[in-house]
Design a protein around this motif. Sequence first.
Motif, PDB file in Angstrom:
ATOM      1  N   ASP A  21       0.851  -1.189   0.000  1.00 25.46           N
ATOM      2  CA  ASP A  21       0.000   0.000   0.000  1.00 25.46           C
ATOM      3  C   ASP A  21       0.886   1.238   0.000  1.00 25.46           C
ATOM      4  O   ASP A  21       1.560   1.552   0.987  1.00 25.46           O
ATOM      5  N   GLU A  22       0.891   1.963  -1.133  1.00 20.53           N
ATOM      6  CA  GLU A  22       1.748   3.140  -1.265  1.00 20.53           C
ATOM      7  C   GLU A  22       1.168   4.363  -0.567  1.00 20.53           C
ATOM      8  O   GLU A  22       1.875   5.362  -0.396  1.00 20.53           O
ATOM      9  N   ASP A  23      -0.073   4.328  -0.191  1.00 13.93           N
ATOM     10  CA  ASP A  23      -0.710   5.467   0.470  1.00 13.93           C
ATOM     11  C   ASP A  23      -0.644   5.359   1.983  1.00 13.93           C
ATOM     12  O   ASP A  23      -1.427   5.994   2.690  1.00 13.93           O
ATOM     13  N   SER A  24       0.273   4.564   2.509  1.00 11.32           N
ATOM     14  CA  SER A  24       0.454   4.408   3.952  1.00 11.32           C
ATOM     15  C   SER A  24       1.921   4.600   4.298  1.00 11.32           C
ATOM     16  O   SER A  24       2.802   4.496   3.436  1.00 11.32           O
ATOM     17  N   VAL A  25       2.152   4.862   5.562  1.00  9.85           N
ATOM     18  CA  VAL A  25       3.519   4.949   6.080  1.00  9.85           C
ATOM     19  C   VAL A  25       3.705   3.822   7.085  1.00  9.85           C
ATOM     20  O   VAL A  25       2.740   3.365   7.716  1.00  9.85           O
ATOM     21  N   TYR A  26       4.930   3.390   7.237  1.00  4.90           N
ATOM     22  CA  TYR A  26       5.221   2.207   8.027  1.00  4.90           C
ATOM     23  C   TYR A  26       6.311   2.512   9.037  1.00  4.90           C
ATOM     24  O   TYR A  26       7.163   3.381   8.837  1.00  4.90           O
ATOM     25  N   GLY A  27       6.257   1.746  10.128  1.00  3.12           N
ATOM     26  CA  GLY A  27       7.294   1.788  11.148  1.00  3.12           C
ATOM     27  C   GLY A  27       7.574   0.392  11.651  1.00  3.12           C
ATOM     28  O   GLY A  27       6.656  -0.415  11.816  1.00  3.12           O
ATOM     29  N   VAL A  28       8.857   0.076  11.888  1.00  5.88           N
ATOM     30  CA  VAL A  28       9.273  -1.257  12.310  1.00  5.88           C
ATOM     31  C   VAL A  28       9.860  -1.165  13.710  1.00  5.88           C
ATOM     32  O   VAL A  28      10.770  -0.355  13.957  1.00  5.88           O
ATOM     33  N   PHE A  29       9.333  -1.993  14.608  1.00  9.37           N
ATOM     34  CA  PHE A  29       9.824  -2.074  15.984  1.00  9.37           C
ATOM     35  C   PHE A  29      10.215  -3.522  16.264  1.00  9.37           C
ATOM     36  O   PHE A  29       9.480  -4.455  15.900  1.00  9.37           O
ATOM     37  N   VAL A  30      11.352  -3.696  16.933  1.00 11.49           N
ATOM     38  CA  VAL A  30      11.825  -5.050  17.257  1.00 11.49           C
ATOM     39  C   VAL A  30      12.022  -5.151  18.765  1.00 11.49           C
ATOM     40  O   VAL A  30      12.328  -4.164  19.442  1.00 11.49           O
ATOM     41  N   SER A  31      11.794  -6.358  19.275  1.00 11.81           N
ATOM     42  CA  SER A  31      12.057  -6.669  20.684  1.00 11.81           C
ATOM     43  C   SER A  31      12.644  -8.071  20.750  1.00 11.81           C
ATOM     44  O   SER A  31      12.405  -8.896  19.854  1.00 11.81           O
ATOM     45  N   TYR A  32      13.377  -8.340  21.814  1.00  2.58           N
ATOM     46  CA  TYR A  32      14.084  -9.621  21.923  1.00  2.58           C
ATOM     47  C   TYR A  32      14.011 -10.068  23.379  1.00  2.58           C
ATOM     48  O   TYR A  32      14.499  -9.375  24.284  1.00  2.58           O
ATOM     49  N   ILE A  33      13.380 -11.212  23.634  1.00  3.19           N
ATOM     50  CA  ILE A  33      13.263 -11.753  24.994  1.00  3.19           C
ATOM     51  C   ILE A  33      13.746 -13.193  25.000  1.00  3.19           C
ATOM     52  O   ILE A  33      13.899 -13.825  23.949  1.00  3.19           O
ATOM     53  N   GLU A  34      13.985 -13.695  26.190  1.00  2.00           N
ATOM     54  CA  GLU A  34      14.304 -15.111  26.359  1.00  2.00           C
ATOM     55  C   GLU A  34      13.502 -15.663  27.536  1.00  2.00           C
ATOM     56  O   GLU A  34      13.174 -14.932  28.484  1.00  2.00           O
ATOM     57  N   ASP A  73      -3.040  11.258   4.968  1.00  5.96           N
ATOM     58  CA  ASP A  73      -4.282  12.033   4.954  1.00  5.96           C
ATOM     59  C   ASP A  73      -4.762  12.237   3.525  1.00  5.96           C
ATOM     60  O   ASP A  73      -4.174  11.726   2.555  1.00  5.96           O
ATOM     61  N   ALA A  74      -5.826  12.993   3.367  1.00  8.24           N
ATOM     62  CA  ALA A  74      -6.425  13.174   2.041  1.00  8.24           C
ATOM     63  C   ALA A  74      -5.494  13.900   1.082  1.00  8.24           C
ATOM     64  O   ALA A  74      -5.556  13.679  -0.140  1.00  8.24           O
ATOM     65  N   ASP A  75      -4.592  14.768   1.606  1.00 12.06           N
ATOM     66  CA  ASP A  75      -3.657  15.481   0.738  1.00 12.06           C
ATOM     67  C   ASP A  75      -2.451  14.631   0.367  1.00 12.06           C
ATOM     68  O   ASP A  75      -1.703  14.984  -0.550  1.00 12.06           O
ATOM     69  N   GLY A  76      -2.222  13.550   1.098  1.00  7.91           N
ATOM     70  CA  GLY A  76      -1.085  12.694   0.806  1.00  7.91           C
ATOM     71  C   GLY A  76       0.232  13.233   1.308  1.00  7.91           C
ATOM     72  O   GLY A  76       1.299  12.762   0.881  1.00  7.91           O
ATOM     73  N   ASP A  77       0.189  14.206   2.234  1.00  7.94           N
ATOM     74  CA  ASP A  77       1.429  14.819   2.714  1.00  7.94           C
ATOM     75  C   ASP A  77       1.835  14.319   4.092  1.00  7.94           C
ATOM     76  O   ASP A  77       3.016  14.082   4.349  1.00  7.94           O
ATOM     77  N   ASN A  78       0.887  14.162   5.009  1.00  9.85           N
ATOM     78  CA  ASN A  78       1.186  13.823   6.390  1.00  9.85           C
ATOM     79  C   ASN A  78       0.414  12.566   6.792  1.00  9.85           C
ATOM     80  O   ASN A  78      -0.530  12.139   6.112  1.00  9.85           O
ATOM     81  N   VAL A  79       0.806  12.004   7.936  1.00  9.79           N
ATOM     82  CA  VAL A  79       0.148  10.815   8.457  1.00  9.79           C
ATOM     83  C   VAL A  79      -1.211  11.198   9.016  1.00  9.79           C
ATOM     84  O   VAL A  79      -1.357  12.249   9.669  1.00  9.79           O
ATOM     85  N   LEU A  80      -2.195  10.387   8.742  1.00  9.34           N
ATOM     86  CA  LEU A  80      -3.537  10.650   9.243  1.00  9.34           C
ATOM     87  C   LEU A  80      -3.544  10.507  10.763  1.00  9.34           C
ATOM     88  O   LEU A  80      -3.190   9.455  11.307  1.00  9.34           O
TER      89      LEU A  80
END
Length: 808
Positions: free
Chosen positions: A209-222, A327-334
């Motif tokens: 989806d090109e009309d979205s922004v993404y973020g990746v978070f990682v965690s590590y437990i044992e 958002d509707a303008d495609g500039d910032n995150v909704l």
Amino acid sequence: MKPARAKTPRKPIVKKGSQTKDPVGVYCRVRPLSFHDQECCIEVINNATVQLHTPEGYRLNRNGDYKETQYSFKQVFGTHTTQKELFDVVAHPLVDDLIHGKNGLLFTYGVTGSGKTHTMTGSPGEGGLLPRCLDMIFNSIGSFQAKRYVFKSNDRNSMDIQCEVDALLERQKREAMPNPKTPSSKRQVDPEFADMITVKEFCKAEEVDEDSVYGVFVSYIEIYNNYIYDLLEEVPFDPIKPKWNSCSTPMRNTDFVPPQSKLLREDKNHNMYVAGCTEVEVKSTDEAFEVFWRGQKKRRIANTHLNRESSRSHSVFNIKLVQAPLDADGDNVLQEKEQITISQLSLVDLAGSERTNRTRAEGNRLREAGNINQSLMTLRTCMDVLRENQMYGTNKMVPYRDSKLTHLFKNYFDGEGKVRMIVCVNPKAEDYEESLQVMRFAEVTQEVEVARPIDKVICGLTPGRRYRNQPRGPVGDEPLVTDVVLQSFPPLPSCEILDINDEQTLPRLIEALEKRHLLRQIMIDEFNKQSNTFKALLQEFDNAVLSKENYMQGKLNEKEKMISGQKLEIERLEKKNKTLEYKIEILEKTTTIYEEDKRNLQQELETQNQKLQRQFSDKRRLEARLQGMVTETTMKWEKECFLFQPDQNAPPIRLRHRRSRSAGDRWVDHKPASNVQTETVMQPHVPHAITVSVANEKALAKCEKYMLTHQELASDGEIETKLIKGDVYKTRGGGQSVQFTDIETLKQESPNGSRKRRSSTVAPAQPDGAESEWTDVETRCSVAVEMRAGSQLGPGYQHHAQPKRKKP
């Protein structure tokens, strides 16, 4: 500005039976042998089957035969399988689902030294599943990532969203810190793991989806000794303190108090998560693997006899992908937290299952192995209960809470995502028994079904927002309409007047302008004409479209009526189908009952037939026995009554002392109960008689004479009655003895020789089923019979009664 917090989408309410279920995907990977001359116990039959051979040292059968067992998997990867081939089949679909908002769980399972960590992490020059998953994620969303700190993690297993200004302020604040916790993309890659993350093959998800922004978070437990530890937690310099005993002195051993264990909690959507776990936002594969490598160095790894670097804990590396639309303008995150979608991929490297007698573990290592085996046993138990509930329709409680490992991932088995398992096996003969248990567990696991996750709709905004307002490139070679119109006008003459007497320049200019004006007027008229024509065509087209719409609307109404009728018919057929199914179920139950009754009646009939056969057999034997007895008795009487001649040399019988006849003799009239009434006029009459049905000592002691009424079947079919008479004597033993002296025969005959009709009086049936038409002396008397010779009146019998018992 206060940041807007994201909200995890509510778990949809799904009716029971509405979700499609998929089985747990179980794959098998066979590692190569360490030495070519090692004995092998596992053989790859095809791409879905492996076979276990019993090694030389394990003779399971008593006769010494080798036992071979085959196990099937979704796919089997042999010793020459590359990491890329394994990733394309197993992990690639999970990463694709992650980018499209779905969860996934992938864990490796097997004996210590079977290649689990190599499969998950990889080796220098050949990255494993984890770096390849990270590489595919960032290849797919690289240009669509949000700026750092736009998404912010909270402690409720959800995400907050910040505006660009707040994110910028937080970036500046973090960069000003002396030791930033977040890895920087400007740093060079650590050469210790640089070869592992260098993936030559480019892999990317489709339909991102090109009309979205993404973020990746990682965690590590044992999970170590059934406690959960955060491997990314920043602890002070000396956080581990020695143990203290009751005397307030440190203990001599080298055991230390472990860090604080984390707790498992349940969020508002009933998903399990580790409370207070560190989540790091990463922007590239290098950053993510650097975080993983930093936590990997904190894992509990200890040497055992089976593996020099044996993992003593279960590791869980979580990759959380956050997605929010523009958002509707495609500039910032909704800035709407309800539109945030969070998906998670958990990569689990389980500790090796092993027998403690082979690892030669002692002390803490022995306790670690026990806890590892206990958690794996709980995982097996959960799989067994899930399989039993799904196959047999039971509702047993799955013991997720018995182990932190199963409790953490219980949502996946309840339908929160796909589950995949890679069974790693070492084909060497020493691991035969452990590999056998691993195969059995895998066989049960792949029969467990997990509900398929539901697709999540992100938002309803118009697609293509990202590139709509971006500046366009340079205009191409195609000329504009105005340029074409201007070029069609006649060129203007020179307007420069150098002489005051010049009278040609202005008239030429006026003539050119008039021509242009005339041409312009002609073009306007032509344009108006074409415009009117186009308007007419457009109106005609609108009318045609309107008529088409009306026609289609009529057709659509007809179709809707037809569909409504078909729906009603379908509902009626469904109700009828349910009724028929109910009737079929009742008929099946009735048939089952009737079949059961039929089986019971058949068994009872067989039992009665067997009983009748036994009775018939007993009757035949009894008839044969009675016939033999009749024949024997007949021959005996004929021999003694007619053919017997007294021996002249036999000693004379000593006459016993007889009582005086003047006193009158008393008789014992012995008539058995089985005798048949003869219905004759002449009946034997005995005066002073004691009538008995069975000879007894009491009656014999009171009488001097004895008479036995004996009946038998004559040769002509008539009943012949014999009166056997005798004298009663006392014996030396105190009992009574009867010596028979006379026999009288009574027989009934018809004058015309016809056979007399048998009497209607029939003797009662005997217990053995034989008819009581004849009797013999031995049958009717309960005393012994002794044959004696020398009597002139005929054959002699002696009846010896039992001696009379004396009172104590």
